[in-house]
Structure formats: structure tokens, C-alpha cells
Design a protein around this motif. Structure first.
Motif, PDB file in Angstrom:
ATOM      1  N   LYS A 136     -37.652  65.788 -49.440  1.00 43.65           N
ATOM      2  CA  LYS A 136     -37.026  66.635 -48.254  1.00 43.65           C
ATOM      3  C   LYS A 136     -37.593  65.705 -47.066  1.00 43.65           C
ATOM      4  CE  LYS A 136     -36.776  70.060 -45.113  1.00 43.65           C
ATOM      5  NZ  LYS A 136     -37.827  71.505 -44.233  1.00 43.65           N
ATOM      6  N   ASP A 137     -38.534  65.059 -47.403  1.00 43.90           N
ATOM      7  CA  ASP A 137     -39.281  63.830 -46.493  1.00 43.90           C
ATOM      8  C   ASP A 137     -38.563  62.731 -46.479  1.00 43.90           C
ATOM      9  OD1 ASP A 137     -41.606  65.518 -45.825  1.00 43.90           O
ATOM     10  OD2 ASP A 137     -43.045  65.038 -46.963  1.00 43.90           O
ATOM     11  N   GLY A 138     -38.436  62.433 -47.290  1.00 51.48           N
ATOM     12  CA  GLY A 138     -37.203  61.182 -47.818  1.00 51.48           C
ATOM     13  C   GLY A 138     -36.142  60.836 -47.206  1.00 51.48           C
ATOM     14  N   ILE A 139     -35.907  62.314 -47.636  1.00 50.12           N
ATOM     15  CA  ILE A 139     -33.805  62.303 -46.962  1.00 50.12           C
ATOM     16  C   ILE A 139     -34.098  62.531 -45.437  1.00 50.12           C
ATOM     17  CG2 ILE A 139     -32.152  63.714 -46.998  1.00 50.12           C
ATOM     18  CD1 ILE A 139     -32.894  64.867 -49.585  1.00 50.12           C
ATOM     19  N   THR A 140     -34.796  62.734 -45.359  1.00 45.67           N
ATOM     20  CA  THR A 140     -35.150  64.076 -43.728  1.00 45.67           C
ATOM     21  C   THR A 140     -35.752  61.873 -42.619  1.00 45.67           C
ATOM     22  OG1 THR A 140     -35.908  65.736 -43.588  1.00 45.67           O
ATOM     23  CG2 THR A 140     -36.476  64.699 -41.833  1.00 45.67           C
ATOM     24  N   CYS A 141     -36.973  61.114 -43.386  1.00 44.64           N
ATOM     25  CA  CYS A 141     -36.716  59.958 -42.839  1.00 44.64           C
ATOM     26  C   CYS A 141     -35.679  59.125 -42.754  1.00 44.64           C
ATOM     27  CB  CYS A 141     -38.190  59.112 -43.092  1.00 44.64           C
ATOM     28  SG  CYS A 141     -37.993  58.405 -45.036  1.00 44.64           S
ATOM     29  N   ILE A 142     -34.503  58.834 -43.375  1.00 44.20           N
ATOM     30  CA  ILE A 142     -34.020  57.363 -43.241  1.00 44.20           C
ATOM     31  C   ILE A 142     -33.057  58.008 -42.118  1.00 44.20           C
ATOM     32  CG2 ILE A 142     -31.944  57.569 -45.832  1.00 44.20           C
ATOM     33  CD1 ILE A 142     -33.733  57.371 -47.634  1.00 44.20           C
ATOM     34  N   LYS A 143     -32.778  59.902 -42.742  1.00 40.23           N
ATOM     35  CA  LYS A 143     -31.556  59.967 -41.738  1.00 40.23           C
ATOM     36  C   LYS A 143     -32.059  60.260 -40.179  1.00 40.23           C
ATOM     37  CE  LYS A 143     -29.148  63.410 -43.986  1.00 40.23           C
ATOM     38  NZ  LYS A 143     -29.241  65.249 -44.333  1.00 40.23           N
ATOM     39  N   LEU A 144     -33.236  59.955 -39.720  1.00 42.62           N
ATOM     40  CA  LEU A 144     -33.706  59.566 -38.912  1.00 42.62           C
ATOM     41  C   LEU A 144     -34.024  57.772 -38.546  1.00 42.62           C
ATOM     42  CD1 LEU A 144     -35.111  60.856 -36.051  1.00 42.62           C
ATOM     43  CD2 LEU A 144     -36.901  60.440 -37.892  1.00 42.62           C
ATOM     44  N   ALA A 145     -34.208  57.186 -39.602  1.00 41.50           N
ATOM     45  CA  ALA A 145     -34.060  55.826 -39.197  1.00 41.50           C
ATOM     46  C   ALA A 145     -32.566  54.844 -38.726  1.00 41.50           C
ATOM     47  CB  ALA A 145     -34.518  54.927 -39.982  1.00 41.50           C
ATOM     48  N   LYS A 146     -31.865  55.641 -39.729  1.00 40.56           N
ATOM     49  CA  LYS A 146     -30.990  56.197 -39.198  1.00 40.56           C
ATOM     50  C   LYS A 146     -29.889  55.711 -37.873  1.00 40.56           C
ATOM     51  CE  LYS A 146     -27.471  55.920 -42.881  1.00 40.56           C
ATOM     52  NZ  LYS A 146     -26.908  54.476 -42.795  1.00 40.56           N
ATOM     53  N   SER A 147     -30.650  56.886 -37.593  1.00 41.23           N
ATOM     54  CA  SER A 147     -30.549  57.667 -36.172  1.00 41.23           C
ATOM     55  C   SER A 147     -30.538  57.299 -35.110  1.00 41.23           C
ATOM     56  CB  SER A 147     -30.205  59.470 -35.743  1.00 41.23           C
ATOM     57  OG  SER A 147     -31.908  59.424 -35.696  1.00 41.23           O
ATOM     58  N   LEU A 148     -31.917  55.902 -35.794  1.00 43.12           N
ATOM     59  CA  LEU A 148     -32.443  55.204 -33.915  1.00 43.12           C
ATOM     60  C   LEU A 148     -31.954  54.076 -34.498  1.00 43.12           C
ATOM     61  CD1 LEU A 148     -36.012  57.107 -34.353  1.00 43.12           C
ATOM     62  CD2 LEU A 148     -34.678  57.049 -32.502  1.00 43.12           C
ATOM     63  N   GLY A 149     -31.217  54.092 -35.461  1.00 43.46           N
ATOM     64  CA  GLY A 149     -30.489  51.989 -35.082  1.00 43.46           C
ATOM     65  C   GLY A 149     -30.995  51.240 -36.082  1.00 43.46           C
ATOM     66  N   PHE A 150     -31.797  51.799 -37.188  1.00 41.08           N
ATOM     67  CA  PHE A 150     -32.100  50.958 -38.235  1.00 41.08           C
ATOM     68  C   PHE A 150     -31.059  51.027 -39.633  1.00 41.08           C
ATOM     69  CE2 PHE A 150     -36.804  51.810 -36.380  1.00 41.08           C
ATOM     70  CZ  PHE A 150     -36.958  50.284 -36.465  1.00 41.08           C
ATOM     71  N   ASP A 151     -30.282  50.013 -38.928  1.00 41.38           N
ATOM     72  CA  ASP A 151     -29.823  49.799 -40.322  1.00 41.38           C
ATOM     73  C   ASP A 151     -29.504  49.446 -41.586  1.00 41.38           C
ATOM     74  OD1 ASP A 151     -28.927  47.193 -39.174  1.00 41.38           O
ATOM     75  OD2 ASP A 151     -26.827  47.948 -38.560  1.00 41.38           O
ATOM     76  N   ASN A 152     -30.292  48.332 -41.584  1.00 38.89           N
ATOM     77  CA  ASN A 152     -30.841  47.393 -43.053  1.00 38.89           C
ATOM     78  C   ASN A 152     -31.988  48.229 -43.589  1.00 38.89           C
ATOM     79  OD1 ASN A 152     -31.611  45.542 -45.021  1.00 38.89           O
ATOM     80  ND2 ASN A 152     -30.941  44.008 -42.979  1.00 38.89           N
ATOM     81  N   ILE A 153     -31.950  49.032 -44.435  1.00 34.96           N
ATOM     82  CA  ILE A 153     -32.537  49.649 -45.055  1.00 34.96           C
ATOM     83  C   ILE A 153     -32.933  49.436 -46.612  1.00 34.96           C
ATOM     84  CG2 ILE A 153     -33.604  52.052 -45.818  1.00 34.96           C
ATOM     85  CD1 ILE A 153     -32.189  53.039 -42.375  1.00 34.96           C
ATOM     86  N   THR A 154     -34.086  49.774 -46.614  1.00 31.49           N
ATOM     87  CA  THR A 154     -34.587  49.375 -48.449  1.00 31.49           C
ATOM     88  C   THR A 154     -35.019  50.159 -49.115  1.00 31.49           C
ATOM     89  OG1 THR A 154     -33.978  47.854 -50.465  1.00 31.49           O
ATOM     90  CG2 THR A 154     -35.970  47.799 -48.641  1.00 31.49           C
ATOM     91  N   ILE A 155     -34.987  51.254 -50.473  1.00 33.13           N
ATOM     92  CA  ILE A 155     -35.166  52.120 -50.973  1.00 33.13           C
ATOM     93  C   ILE A 155     -36.012  51.597 -52.358  1.00 33.13           C
ATOM     94  CG2 ILE A 155     -34.518  53.698 -48.861  1.00 33.13           C
ATOM     95  CD1 ILE A 155     -32.930  55.023 -51.857  1.00 33.13           C
ATOM     96  N   ASP A 156     -37.350  52.109 -52.598  1.00 32.15           N
ATOM     97  CA  ASP A 156     -37.925  52.254 -54.152  1.00 32.15           C
ATOM     98  C   ASP A 156     -36.970  53.003 -54.701  1.00 32.15           C
ATOM     99  OD1 ASP A 156     -38.447  49.130 -53.665  1.00 32.15           O
ATOM    100  OD2 ASP A 156     -40.544  49.984 -53.471  1.00 32.15           O
ATOM    101  N   LEU A 157     -36.749  53.275 -56.191  1.00 34.50           N
ATOM    102  CA  LEU A 157     -36.459  54.052 -57.357  1.00 34.50           C
ATOM    103  C   LEU A 157     -37.097  54.037 -58.280  1.00 34.50           C
ATOM    104  CD1 LEU A 157     -32.992  55.137 -55.966  1.00 34.50           C
ATOM    105  CD2 LEU A 157     -35.000  56.308 -55.301  1.00 34.50           C
ATOM    106  N   ILE A 158     -37.162  54.243 -58.781  1.00 33.26           N
ATOM    107  CA  ILE A 158     -38.004  54.389 -60.551  1.00 33.26           C
ATOM    108  C   ILE A 158     -37.890  55.541 -61.077  1.00 33.26           C
ATOM    109  CG2 ILE A 158     -40.422  54.619 -62.114  1.00 33.26           C
ATOM    110  CD1 ILE A 158     -42.167  54.034 -59.141  1.00 33.26           C
ATOM    111  N   TYR A 159     -37.140  54.411 -62.302  1.00 39.80           N
ATOM    112  CA  TYR A 159     -36.227  55.248 -63.180  1.00 39.80           C
ATOM    113  C   TYR A 159     -37.684  54.720 -64.853  1.00 39.80           C
ATOM    114  CZ  TYR A 159     -34.754  50.636 -64.570  1.00 39.80           C
ATOM    115  OH  TYR A 159     -34.798  49.181 -65.319  1.00 39.80           O
ATOM    116  N   GLY A 160     -37.257  55.940 -65.704  1.00 44.01           N
ATOM    117  CA  GLY A 160     -37.714  55.793 -66.944  1.00 44.01           C
ATOM    118  C   GLY A 160     -39.033  56.824 -67.441  1.00 44.01           C
TER     119      GLY A 160
END
Length: 377
Positions: A136-160
Motif C-alpha cells: 500500500k505504501d508503494g502504491i500511495t507514494c507513486i500516486k502522490l508523486a505523480k499528483s505533485l508533478g513527478f512524471d519521470n519515475i522509475t521503480i525497482d522490481l525483483i523476480y524469482g
């Protein structure tokens, strides 16, 4: 053009997979930030070209206070040419990116790209890795960052990982896509020495990595992101058009960069590499005496050849054969052509207009293919 990397060696908690240099003890944090500022000043003349990119990595840069980050930017502006700097990346943990912190980054700093350590959108995976945030923290902070004008966002994801089923992996990818994140860095979970995972596997608390499942999830990753207009421009990096990482691309293209902070590495763009000591206290003490505790090496022709192969074959830009011929001796090129012949016949690499790239069907085995090209005395 050059890159500037600043290593912030502090984390609130140690992730089970991490073997980067950092400390969970914040006692000497003020002194270390002062030392980083001093190193920035001492090394201000090492880069011969303007900065194209700045990258705050770690550790966890979002452990910096407003005052500490402002202090570092003041020094950067004083001593470095940032007139052509188009990308400034800041790594952060999701639980640090509340509205107050994001507003500060947006309004009071020149940071224009966020790298958020999501790792997974599944709580079981996140807990397994010993992360500090929730899905939930991850989803919330991404939505908040976008709402404040950060359009260049990268995230890390780990698989396996041992808890990451194929269904969970697909869910995390679909969640990232639905959040309209323009860049995703995705890594197979690896068991590094001196990590909690390494100890847990040795003690048979958890099972070994399932490489077959990792291979399958890698193909899920490639297929899913490609379907949604992401370009796999480097083995582990997927970006939409105009959202490739300038800073990381400079590493793969052998551009010069300056690394500041304990354990940080630097490269002069030709034949010299240096790195700082991986000890916070010793790093602080050396800079209190206006010196730097670091090491350097000059890169041999053989090592430059191997590095060029390694970096080039991980990217869509591949290896330019004509460039190799201009840079390296006939002995090295004879070895290169011998290996190229075998690998091309086995459909492990493609050659098109003098550019060598990994065959799409062999991408998961990129590291092994690169090793076959290496020249070993």
C-alpha cells in the motif's frame, strides 16, 4: 558529458538480499554529510566536461533531511557545471515519500527523476525481503508523486524469489503498468555473499533459488512490458520512449563519471578507475584532514576489451565491430572473431551492419554469453 554519483550510505533496515555498503547506525551521519560535501569540493576539477546527470544512490538517499540535501546541492552548484544537466535522480524508499518530503523535493531541489525501491506489490514478497514498507505504501507514494508533478519515475522490481510465484509476479507487473510508470528496473533475486539470504540458505532455513522459475519469470517480464510499449534497452532496464536513464546509460557507454561518498567508484572515460574506502569512519577521518582514502587502478587493454564487451552486450546498442578494430590489438580481435563465429552459429548473438547484439531467444543467458567473449590470459 559526464555523470556525478553521490552515495548516501545509510538505511533504516538491512534488506535480506543487499550487500551494498551502508550502515543502519546514524550516529555519524552529520559528520559524513560534511565529509561528502568536502569531497565534492576537493574533486571539483576532475571532470573535464559539464554534468549530464546527477544520481543520488545508496543506501537510502531519502534518509537525508531537507537541510542535508540542500547543503549538498549548494556545494554542487558552487563547484560543478550543471548548465547542461538534464537528469537528476533521487533514490527513495516508499515509506519516506510522504507529501511533505515530495513537496520539498519538487519545490526546493532540482531533482526531476525519482527511483523508488518498490521491489514488489505483494506484501508477502516485501516481508520476505525484510523491506520497511508495505504494498500500500508503494502504491500511495507513486500516486502522490505523480499528483505533485513527478512524471519521470522509475521503480525497482525483483523476480524469482522463493515467495514470488508466477501469479504474484504477473500481479506486480500489471500493477506497475496500471500506475503508468515510465521506467522499470527489474532484477532476478540473487544470493550475494554476507547477506541474510546467504546465511538462511546455508542454514537450510529457506530453499535455494529456482533458476528455472527465474527464467520463466524473465520471459513473463519481457513479454508483458513489451506489449505495453516498454523498450528493453538494457538487460534489466525497461523504459518507454524518451524515459531511458541517462545516468545509467553513461555507465554502459563508457562515459566518465565521478563517484562521491564511501565505496563510490569513478571512471575517467579512458583507462583509469578509482574507488573510495568502504568504511564510513575512515572516510570521515580522511576528509577531516583534507585527503581522501581511496584506491585506483589503470585498466589494461585486455580488461578494457572485456569491459566493452560486457557493457555493450547488455544493451540494445550492442557492440560496434568497427570500433573494436580501431581500439584493440589483432590478438584480441582474432579471439573476438573466433568466439563470434561459434556464438552466431548457435543463434546466441546476432550481427547486423557490424553491430553485435544478444539473440532475443538467449537474453536470459546474457551473462554466460558475455563470458564466452572474454579474453583470459
Amino acid at each position: 558529458m559526464s555523470g556525478l554519483y553521490i552515495h548516501i550510505p545509510f538505511c533504516v533496515k538491512k534488506c535480506n538480499y543487499c550487500n551494498f555498503h551502508f550502515s543502519t547506525q546514524f550516529k555519524y551521519k552529520p559528520q559524513l554529510i560534511t565529509a561528502i560535501g568536502k569531497e565534492l569540493t576537493l574533486r571539483k576539477n576532475e571532470l573535464r566536461t559539464p554534468l549530464e546527470s546527477i544520481y543520488f544512490g545508496g543506501g537510502t538517499p531519502s534518509t537525508l533531511t531537507f537541510e542535508e540535501l540542500s547543503h549538498l546541492f549548494t556545494i554542487i552548484r558552487q563547484h560543478y557545471d550543471i548548465s547542461q544537466t538534464t537528469e537528476i535522480t533521487f533514490e527513495a524508499n516508499p515509506d519516506d515519500l510522504n507529501e511533505e518530503y515530495l513537496t520539498f523535493l519538487k519545490e526546493q531541489t532540482p531533482i526531476n527523476r525519482l527511483s523508488i525501491g518498490i521491489q514488489s506489490f505483494i506484501d508477502e514478497d516485501i516481508d520476505f525481503m525484510n523491506r520497511t514498507h508495505s504494498a500500500k505504501d508503494g502504491i500511495t507514494c507513486i500516486k502522490l508523486a505523480k499528483s505533485l508533478g513527478f512524471d519521470n519515475i522509475t521503480i525497482d522490481l525483483i523476480y524469482g524469489g522463493q515467495t514470488t510465484t508466477n501469479e504474484r509476479w504477473m500481479y506486480s507487473l500489471e500493477k506497475a503498468i496500471s500506475l503508468d510508470i515510465p521506467h522499470i528496473s527489474s532484477y532476478a533475486l540473487t544470493v550475494e555473499p554476507k547477506t541474510a539470504f546467504e546465511a538462511q540458505i546455508r542454514k537450510k532455513i529457506i530453499s535455494h533459488i529456482d533458476e528455472e522459475r527465474q527464467s520463466y519469470q524473465f520471459e513473463i517480464l519481457r513479454k508483458k512490458l513489451t506489449e505495453h510499449n516498454y523498450i528493453q534497452y538494457e538487460f534489466s532496464n525497461f523504459g518507454k520512449e524518451n524515459f531511458f536513464s541517462l545516468h545509467n546509460s553513461s555507465y554502459w557507454k563508457n562515459k566518465p563519471y565521478l563517484g562521491i561518498g564511501p565505496s563510490a567508484h569513478s571512471f575517467n572515460g579512458t583507462n583509469k578507475r578509482s574507488w573510495n574506502i568502504s568504511n564510513n569512519i575512515q572516510y570521515i577521518k580522511s576528509l577531516e584532514n583534507d585527503s581522501l582514502n581511496s584506491y585506483e587502478e589503470f585498466i589494461s587493454e585486455k580488461d578494457r576489451f572485456n569491459e566493452k564487451i560486457m557493457l555493450g552486450l547488455r544493451t540494445i546498442w550492442g557492440i560496434n565491430i568497427l570500433e573494436l578494430e580501431r581500439e584493440f590489438s589483432s590478438d584480441l580481435m582474432k579471439h573476438f572473431y573466433k568466439e563470434l563465429k561459434f556464438l552466431e552459429a548457435d543463434n546466441k548473438v546476432l550481427v547486423n551492419k557490424n553491430i553485435v547484439t544478444i539473440h532475443p531467444h538467449s537474453l536470459f543467458f546474457t551473462d554466460g554469453i558475455i563470458a564466452q567473449f572474454f579474453f583470459v590470459d
